[in-house]
Motif scaffolding. Structure first.
Motif, PDB file in Angstrom:
ATOM      1  N   ARG A  72      -7.604  -1.416   3.380  1.00 25.55           N
ATOM      2  CA  ARG A  72      -6.175  -1.471   3.116  1.00 25.55           C
ATOM      3  C   ARG A  72      -5.325  -1.904   4.303  1.00 25.55           C
ATOM      4  O   ARG A  72      -5.307  -3.084   4.637  1.00 25.55           O
ATOM      5  CB  ARG A  72      -5.719  -0.133   2.554  1.00 25.55           C
ATOM      6  N   TYR A 129      -4.928   4.355   4.612  1.00 24.00           N
ATOM      7  CA  TYR A 129      -3.648   4.629   3.963  1.00 24.00           C
ATOM      8  C   TYR A 129      -2.517   4.835   4.970  1.00 24.00           C
ATOM      9  O   TYR A 129      -1.367   5.015   4.586  1.00 24.00           O
ATOM     10  CB  TYR A 129      -3.760   5.859   3.066  1.00 24.00           C
ATOM     11  N   ASP A 175      -0.364   3.310  -3.048  1.00 27.53           N
ATOM     12  CA  ASP A 175      -1.731   3.787  -2.814  1.00 27.53           C
ATOM     13  C   ASP A 175      -1.730   4.956  -1.835  1.00 27.53           C
ATOM     14  O   ASP A 175      -2.424   5.962  -2.042  1.00 27.53           O
ATOM     15  CB  ASP A 175      -2.608   2.664  -2.250  1.00 27.53           C
ATOM     16  N   TYR A 216       0.798  -1.227   0.000  1.00 25.58           N
ATOM     17  CA  TYR A 216       0.000   0.000   0.000  1.00 25.58           C
ATOM     18  C   TYR A 216       0.833   1.280   0.000  1.00 25.58           C
ATOM     19  O   TYR A 216       0.285   2.368   0.160  1.00 25.58           O
ATOM     20  CB  TYR A 216      -1.011   0.031   1.163  1.00 25.58           C
TER      21      TYR A 216
END
Length: 190
Positions: free
Chosen positions: A185, A156, A106, A103
């Motif tokens: 996530r 995030y 992202d 991640y």
């Protein structure tokens, strides 16, 4: 019999333009089709469906007198960026994935979509700088959205408490609980 192909200068320019358009189309495809959650998150923030705008966010209401306006010139990763003074800013109370972690891209892209080339407001806590000389700050969009908390809420980043910078620990903790509840996530395994 040997044949040669001759390409005029204008034909070469057209070929280069075609290649550039194909590359642009591929990049747009990757951004909007392979990362659909990024697009949806940005759209929900821009339409005001988030819960932490300036009318509901007590952190923004309590601190807007001590905020400094800055313009973001570069996003380094999911919790660090550069402002127009040349200073680097590290977001307080959170930790985004590092370059080798899942991640990372992202997280960086989401922060980029929120603040890059935009004016934001910065608020300090008790420590002014970290060990790397970066400014330690809470960041707010021009609409009053607390960026630190939003990164955690959307999955995030995770909370990272570093004493004595705990001014908004409860707000960030609540965002983390929401992330865990939705299994987003970085919270997907909780």
């Amino acid at each position: 019999m040997k044949r040669t192909i001759t390409i005029n200068r204008w034909e070469f320019d057209i070929i280069n333009l075609g290649i550039a358009l194909i590359v642009l189309a591929i990049v747009l495809f990757l951004l909007f089709f392979l990362f659909p959650n990024l697009k949806n998150n940005v759209e929900s923030i821009n339409t005001g469906t988030n819960l932490e705008n300036n009318t509901n966010n007590p952190a923004y209401q309590d601190s807007n007198l001590s905020q400094q306006e800055a313009f973001v010139t570069q996003v380094i990763d999911g919790d660090t960026f550069q402002i127009n003074t040349g200073e680097y800013v590290r977001l307080i109370g959170i930790n985004a994935p590092e370059r080798t972690e899942k991640y990372y891209d992202d997280s960086r892209l989401f922060l980029y979509s929120l603040i890059n080339n935009k004016s934001i407001f910065l608020e300090s806590d008790l420590d002014n700088r970290d060990n790397y000389g970066r400014l330690l700050r809470y960041a707010y969009s021009s609409q009053g959205l607390m960026i630190n908390s939003e990164l955690v809420k959307r999955g995030y980043a995770i909370p990272m408490e570093v004493i004595p910078n705990l001014k908004y620990r409860e707000l960030i903790s609540n965002s983390y609980q929401q992330c865990i509840n939705e299994k987003l996530r970085v919270c997907e395994n909780y």
